[in-house]
Design a protein around this motif. Structure first.
Motif, PDB file in Angstrom:
ATOM      1  N   HIS A   1     -10.809  48.694  10.355  1.00 40.69           N
ATOM      2  CA  HIS A   1      -9.751  47.714  11.747  1.00 40.69           C
ATOM      3  C   HIS A   1     -11.306  47.062  12.081  1.00 40.69           C
ATOM      4  N   THR A   2     -12.126  47.915  12.231  1.00 41.56           N
ATOM      5  CA  THR A   2     -13.255  46.919  12.328  1.00 41.56           C
ATOM      6  C   THR A   2     -13.337  45.393  11.895  1.00 41.56           C
ATOM      7  N   ARG A   3     -13.530  45.653  10.265  1.00 38.22           N
ATOM      8  CA  ARG A   3     -13.410  44.896   9.583  1.00 38.22           C
ATOM      9  C   ARG A   3     -12.509  43.407   9.526  1.00 38.22           C
ATOM     10  N   ILE A   4     -11.217  43.482   9.766  1.00 42.17           N
ATOM     11  CA  ILE A   4     -10.078  42.687  10.280  1.00 42.17           C
ATOM     12  C   ILE A   4     -10.164  41.886  11.351  1.00 42.17           C
ATOM     13  N   ASP A   5     -11.072  43.288  12.440  1.00 43.24           N
ATOM     14  CA  ASP A   5     -11.160  42.238  13.453  1.00 43.24           C
ATOM     15  C   ASP A   5     -12.905  41.465  13.730  1.00 43.24           C
ATOM     16  N   GLN A   6     -13.495  41.478  11.919  1.00 44.03           N
ATOM     17  CA  GLN A   6     -14.049  40.436  12.482  1.00 44.03           C
ATOM     18  C   GLN A   6     -14.157  39.490  10.849  1.00 44.03           C
ATOM     19  N   GLY A   7     -12.591  39.590  11.011  1.00 42.74           N
ATOM     20  CA  GLY A   7     -12.202  38.505  10.064  1.00 42.74           C
ATOM     21  C   GLY A   7     -13.141  38.058   8.393  1.00 42.74           C
ATOM     22  N   GLN A   8     -12.812  39.372   8.189  1.00 47.75           N
ATOM     23  CA  GLN A   8     -13.411  40.229   6.819  1.00 47.75           C
ATOM     24  C   GLN A   8     -12.119  40.251   5.668  1.00 47.75           C
ATOM     25  N   ARG A   9     -12.680  39.097   4.990  1.00 47.74           N
ATOM     26  CA  ARG A   9     -11.648  40.204   3.307  1.00 47.74           C
ATOM     27  C   ARG A   9     -12.565  41.655   3.246  1.00 47.74           C
ATOM     28  N   PRO A  10     -11.238  42.275   2.996  1.00 48.59           N
ATOM     29  CA  PRO A  10     -11.068  43.445   2.498  1.00 48.59           C
ATOM     30  C   PRO A  10     -11.707  43.739   1.235  1.00 48.59           C
ATOM     31  N   GLU A  11     -12.165  45.660   0.578  1.00 53.49           N
ATOM     32  CA  GLU A  11     -12.933  45.618  -0.968  1.00 53.49           C
ATOM     33  C   GLU A  11     -11.672  45.633  -1.066  1.00 53.49           C
ATOM     34  N   LEU A  12     -11.427  45.973  -2.362  1.00 50.63           N
ATOM     35  CA  LEU A  12     -10.341  47.067  -3.306  1.00 50.63           C
ATOM     36  C   LEU A  12      -9.830  48.628  -2.153  1.00 50.63           C
ATOM     37  N   ALA A  13     -11.063  49.293  -2.683  1.00 53.06           N
ATOM     38  CA  ALA A  13     -11.583  50.156  -2.148  1.00 53.06           C
ATOM     39  C   ALA A  13     -10.727  50.402  -0.116  1.00 53.06           C
TER      40      ALA A  13
ATOM     41  N   PRO B   1      -1.536  37.370   7.663  1.00 54.07           N
ATOM     42  CA  PRO B   1      -2.434  36.512   7.158  1.00 54.07           C
ATOM     43  C   PRO B   1      -3.481  36.586   7.567  1.00 54.07           C
ATOM     44  N   LEU B   2      -4.626  36.199   6.779  1.00 55.96           N
ATOM     45  CA  LEU B   2      -5.998  36.323   7.053  1.00 55.96           C
ATOM     46  C   LEU B   2      -6.661  35.233   7.802  1.00 55.96           C
ATOM     47  N   PRO B   3      -7.878  34.790   8.720  1.00 53.59           N
ATOM     48  CA  PRO B   3      -7.602  33.655   9.524  1.00 53.59           C
ATOM     49  C   PRO B   3      -7.571  32.051   8.282  1.00 53.59           C
ATOM     50  N   ASP B   4      -7.471  32.029   7.276  1.00 51.26           N
ATOM     51  CA  ASP B   4      -7.497  31.287   6.296  1.00 51.26           C
ATOM     52  C   ASP B   4      -6.533  30.598   6.126  1.00 51.26           C
ATOM     53  N   GLY B   5      -5.165  31.835   5.918  1.00 60.12           N
ATOM     54  CA  GLY B   5      -3.837  31.854   5.666  1.00 60.12           C
ATOM     55  C   GLY B   5      -3.744  32.700   4.184  1.00 60.12           C
ATOM     56  N   LYS B   6      -4.219  32.895   3.606  1.00 62.18           N
ATOM     57  CA  LYS B   6      -4.058  33.791   2.473  1.00 62.18           C
ATOM     58  C   LYS B   6      -3.604  35.773   2.828  1.00 62.18           C
TER      59      LYS B   6
END
Length: 414
Positions: A132-144, A182-187
């Motif tokens: 959730h921290t990663r998403i809050d920061q607008g970062q894309r996930p790693e597969l893991a 969606p991510l910030p870039d729409g993907k």
């Protein structure tokens, strides 16, 4: 084809394999695997996977419980990994699910199950906070972060089957809903900067969108759908299923032999949409390809009460089973990307389809697998790629049952 004979042969082959894997001290696991996969607690490549097969044989009345208990003991030897590297496939979560499947009563293995569940819940909360921290920061996930083998969808599957009404179950399901947004870039939210191999790669300068079951969105779709079917939902749950299905619908390809989905999408493919490219490397496997995605979408159809999606998924599996071009791309016999995985996906789909429409083709696949086993001995004893998984698929096909807590939770098929 004498189907009774094929079923009997499948049962006999499963028993033969399991007899060969009876004594832990006489089973040699191949050493050319990652370290975590070689540990006794590894479901994919260690003693835990073999224990699972003996548990399944015992609880269906086709093997002795003594063997299952011996292998469970072996799987529990050594320190139990409860760190960030523990997953549904290795460490505390894998052993927690194994002991739950093996439990013959509420008190059986209760101390081990309680301790393993405590560790798994703590691990899940930690992983959720990071994600959730990663998403809050607008970062894309790693597969893991999210995938079935290493990530939170595997832990979601664990919690859904161990304690569906628990708070932690709803928390991890809510995360799966969030990665569909969606991510910030729409993907889509599961677009990763990594390559399909889980690393940064110049060949994938803007990452990819993974559509598989092992490492992509197939497993989140399946687990979210299974949760609906079990009456466990969170805010935005069915909308998330619909969003994932929309992506799969948009990039569904049509060929003369049926529909199929690419393993993943690059930015170019994301922008261009489905193409008429040759169907040259599309292997019909559980991990990537039609079988696993067909099952995930059948479950979505059932969850959304969408008979059209359910029928599409079942027809895509039927077409796949009859397409010699696709079948000829299979050069492995195991569960992950071989004939056993194809057969077991088909068995699950057929079991939930009205009128069992895949029965004849399923029998043909079983006969082919048996023939190949006669001519191509499988040396690897493990669950994911080796004899253990093949035995489980054959036993389930032959007996027509996977009672109680299903062994294929690890594959997100049930």
């Amino acid at each position: 084809m004498n189907i009774t004979t094929v079923t009997a042969q499948a049962h006999a082959m499963a028993r033969t394999i399991l007899n060969d894997l009876a004594a832990p001290d006489r089973v040699q696991f191949l050493p050319d695997k990652p370290a975590l996969r070689q540990r006794p607690s590894s479901m994919g490549g260690g003693a835990a996977g073999v224990a699972l097969a003996h548990v399944e044989a015992a609880r269906t009345g086709h093997g002795p419980w003594e063997r299952a208990h011996t292998w469970i003991t072996r799987a529990l030897t050594g320190p139990v990994n409860g760190s960030e590297t523990a997953t549904l496939w290795s460490g505390a979560p894998a052993l927690g699910l194994l002991t739950a499947i093996a439990a013959s009563s509420p008190t059986h293995l209760s101390r081990a199950r309680a301790r393993l569940d405590e560790v798994t819940t703590r691990l899940t909360l930690h992983r959720l906070a990071q994600a959730h921290t990663r998403i809050d920061q607008g970062q894309r996930p790693e597969l893991a972060d999210f995938d079935l083998i290493q990530g939170l969808v595997g832990l979601a599957s664990y919690h859904l089957h161990i304690h569906p009404e628990a708070t932690i179950t709803r928390q991890v399901l809510a995360y799966l809903v969030r990665i569909s947004l969606p991510l910030p870039d729409g993907k889509p939210g599961w677009w990763s900067d990594q390559s399909p191999h889980g690393s940064l790669d110049p060949a994938f300068p803007d990452g990819h969108l993974n559509l598989g079951v092992a490492h992509g969105i197939g497993a989140p779709l399946a687990v979210l759908s299974l949760a609906v079917l079990r009456g466990v939902t969170v805010s935005g749950h069915t909308d998330a299923i619909a969003r994932i299905c929309e992506v799969l619908d948009t990039y569904r390809h049509h060929s003369p032999s049926g529909v199929w989905w690419p393993y993943y999408l690059t930015p170019h493919r994301w922008e261009s949409g489905p193409t008429v490219e040759a169907f040259t490397k599309q292997r019909p496997s559980w991990c990537y390809g039609t079988p696993g995605l067909a099952r995930a979408q059948q479950l979505a159809g059932l969850a959304l009460n969408d008979p059209h999606r359910q029928a599409m998924a079942e027809q895509s599996m039927a077409d796949c089973l009859r397409d010699t071009f696709q079948l000829n791309t299979l050069d492995d016999l195991g569960l992950c990307h071989g004939w056993a995985g194809l057969m077991h996906c088909a068995w699950r789909i057929n079991n939930d389809a009205p009128g069992a429409p895949l029965a004849y083709a399923l029998d043909q696949i079983a006969a082919t697998l048996l023939e190949k086993l006669e001519h191509t001995p499988v040396l690897d004893p493990e669950f994911l790629d080796g004899r253990t998984g093949i035995a489980l698929a054959l036993l389930t096909y032959a007996t027509g049952t996977a009672p109680g807590l299903p062994w294929d939770v690890h594959l997100a098929l049930a």
